[in-house]
Design an enzyme around this catalytic site. Structure first.
Site, short mmCIF file in Angstrom:
data_model
loop_
_atom_site.label_atom_id
_atom_site.label_comp_id
_atom_site.label_asym_id
_atom_site.label_seq_id
_atom_site.Cartn_x
_atom_site.Cartn_y
_atom_site.Cartn_z
N SER A 128 0.82 -1.15 0.12
CA SER A 128 0.13 0.04 0.13
C SER A 128 0.93 1.07 -0.06
O SER A 128 1.78 1.47 0.81
CB SER A 128 -0.78 -0.06 1.16
N ARG A 129 0.70 1.92 -0.95
CA ARG A 129 1.60 3.20 -1.17
C ARG A 129 1.25 4.47 -0.33
O ARG A 129 1.88 5.34 -0.27
CB ARG A 129 1.68 3.69 -2.46
N VAL A 130 -0.01 4.14 0.50
CA VAL A 130 -0.44 5.02 1.56
C VAL A 130 0.35 4.71 2.79
O VAL A 130 0.67 5.35 3.73
CB VAL A 130 -2.02 5.16 1.57
#
Length: 514
Positions: free
Chosen positions: A364-366
């Site tokens: 997850s790039r968040v």
């Protein structure tokens, strides 16, 4: 004072000259060819791209190819009654669908028409299916979690409101199950869900609707269905229509979640339409703008800033791979558009790990911004421990002589992997996830046999609700694990472990399997 005829004529002429209200006239054309849901129309010189066209017998279409002397349009619905020579008229409107809260709890087709037998839907507004995505200035950072209720996701690859997180893997290994569990977990919360079924059989869509109704989740869900039996233009249109329905909630300061199940079939439908429209084929016969097909859809997911109301639209696109080939054309396109992916492995699924989420390949790039403080604190090192366990396990199978620290690391990894297993349609609240993950990462499961980890978790969940309900409710309210709550949790875990009988648990687990 009297006016003669010449004066009256001058006054009328000046009034006419000053009258600048535009007069809209519908243009007409003639169908010159008709095949595979595509109409070739001569005329309609002023037609707009994406404009709604009116055919005879109450049939509508959408203009796609605007060529020098003709227009090619897709027909949205049955076209058997149409024939060459039929008159087609422009409407002056871009294709639009009904939007509003009235759609919640209903099953509709790609045009927003009800197909669940519950009567008409009296919406007050209609919005275009193609809308411009919010600009960078209109957005704010993604920092509020979408609680899926799935431990392996919420703790390791969290999803934030406004994010685009891809679910990818081979067919029949649990991609839709994750999406359905996420929708079920929103029961009683403030997140409206939209499930888009693209190219599935009607029985599958009916099964999803029945499941959501059974678990009380249909009351906050809109189902948009374009089944395999529907024409390709409706399968192409369905995700855009559903996205518009979701944007209505976002623009009104609310949060919405949309599941595209799945975009592989959406790309197939678009390829079929494009070839019938005689657009040049490219790689794997897809048209050159197939990347734009999905990018302009997924870019519409966002979290708006406070000046725009602070609403959000979270997208969970699903992509089906073939033989784990994530390097294929459509999967790589969608991976590059989204903010991370949850990768499901067939080997894990058939080995009994469900959900079959690959910790190493999922991202997850968040990241931690989309996690609650409590989960971030207890699951911070869990991902590394699991990744190290997988690497060690691959080498350890070739060796029988392992040192003590390696054995302990392998055993801890086995228990953590077992802890992430979860039955379908049983999403776990955040408080429960925090407690069991804390137990796993802090050694409270080290003395529990691996085969009994699931039974330990089940008994602990019932016990904590009966004896320490205030701890559970306080964790759920604060979503943070401070020193005081951590002390209470440690005491509760020690107390439970003292009373946990391995023999009784083994008998209970055996009875459950039987």
């Amino acid at each position: 004072m009297s006016l003669n005829a010449d004066d009256i004529g001058k006054i009328i002429k000046s009034r006419i000259a000053d009258f600048d209200v535009p007069v809209v006239t519908a243009q007409s054309g003639v169908v010159t060819a008709l095949a595979d849901g595509i109409a070739q129309i001569y005329g309609l010189e002023g037609a707009m791209a994406g404009e709604l066209l009116e055919f005879p017998h109450g049939v509508y279409g959408m203009a796609l190819n605007l060529e020098e002397d003709l227009v090619r349009a897709i027909i949205m619905g049955p076209f058997e009654q149409l024939s060459e020579g039929d008159e087609v008229r422009t409407t002056g409107r871009i294709v639009e669908v009904p939007v509003g809260r009235e759609l919640v709890g209903r099953v509709v087709n790609a045009l927003g028409e009800p197909i669940d037998g519950k009567g008409e839907i009296a919406t007050k507004e209609r919005w275009p299916v193609e809308r411009q995505a919010p600009g960078v200035i209109d957005r704010q950072p993604v920092n509020t979690p979408v609680a899926t209720g799935i431990k392996a996701i919420d703790a390791l690859v969290p999803i934030g409101r406004g994010q685009r997180e891809l679910l990818i893997g081979d067919r029949q290994i649990g991609k839709t199950a994750i999406a359905i569990d996420t929708i079920i977990n929103q029961r009683g919360k403030d997140l409206t869900c939209i499930y888009v079924a693209i190219g599935q059989n009607a029985a599958s869509v009916a099964r999803v609707a029945a499941l959501l109704e059974e678990y009380g989740a249909l009351a906050h869900t809109i189902i948009v269905s374009a089944t395999a039996g529907d024409p390709a233009p409706l399968q192409y249109l369905a995700p855009y229509s559903a996205c518009t329905m979701g944007e209505w909630f976002m623009e009104h300061g609310e949060d919405a979640l949309i599941v595209y199940d799945d975009l592989s079939k959406h790309a197939w439908a678009y390829r079929e339409i494009s070839l019938a429209l005689r657009r040049p084929p490219g790689r794997e016969a897809y048209p050159g703008d197939v990347f734009y097909l999905h990018s302009r859809l997924l870019e519409r997911a966002a979290r708006l800033n406070d000046n725009r109301g602070g609403g959000s639209l979270t997208a969970l696109p699903i992509i089906e791979t073939q033989a784990n080939d994530v390097s294929a054309y459509i999967p790589t396109n969608v991976i590059s558009i989204t903010d991370g992916q949850i990768y499901l492995e067939g080997d894990l699924f058939f080995a009994g790990t469900r959900p079959a989420i690959s910790v190493g390949l999922s991202v997850s790039r968040v990241g931690g911004d989309a996690m609650t403080k409590a989960l971030r604190k207890v699951a911070g090192g869990m991902r590394i421990e699991l990744a190290q366990y997988r690497a060690l396990a691959a080498f350890a199978q070739f060796s029988t002589d392992l040192d003590r620290s390696t054995r302990e690391q392998l055993e801890r990894g086995q228990r953590l992997s077992e802890l992430l297993k979860q039955d379908q349609y049983q999403p776990a609240p955040v408080s429960h996830q925090v407690m069991v993950i804390y137990a796993g990462t802090n050694g409270y499961l080290d003395q529990v046999p691996v085969v009994l980890v699931s039974e330990w978790e089940s008994q602990f969940r019932r016990w904590i609700s009966q004896t320490h309900s205030e701890l559970e409710s306080e964790l759920e309210r604060r979503l943070a694990l401070d020193e005081d709550l951590e002390t209470q949790l440690k005491q509760a875990l020690e107390e439970f472990n003292q009373g946990f009988d391995v023999g009784t648990a083994t008998a209970a687990a055996t009875a459950g399997e039987g």
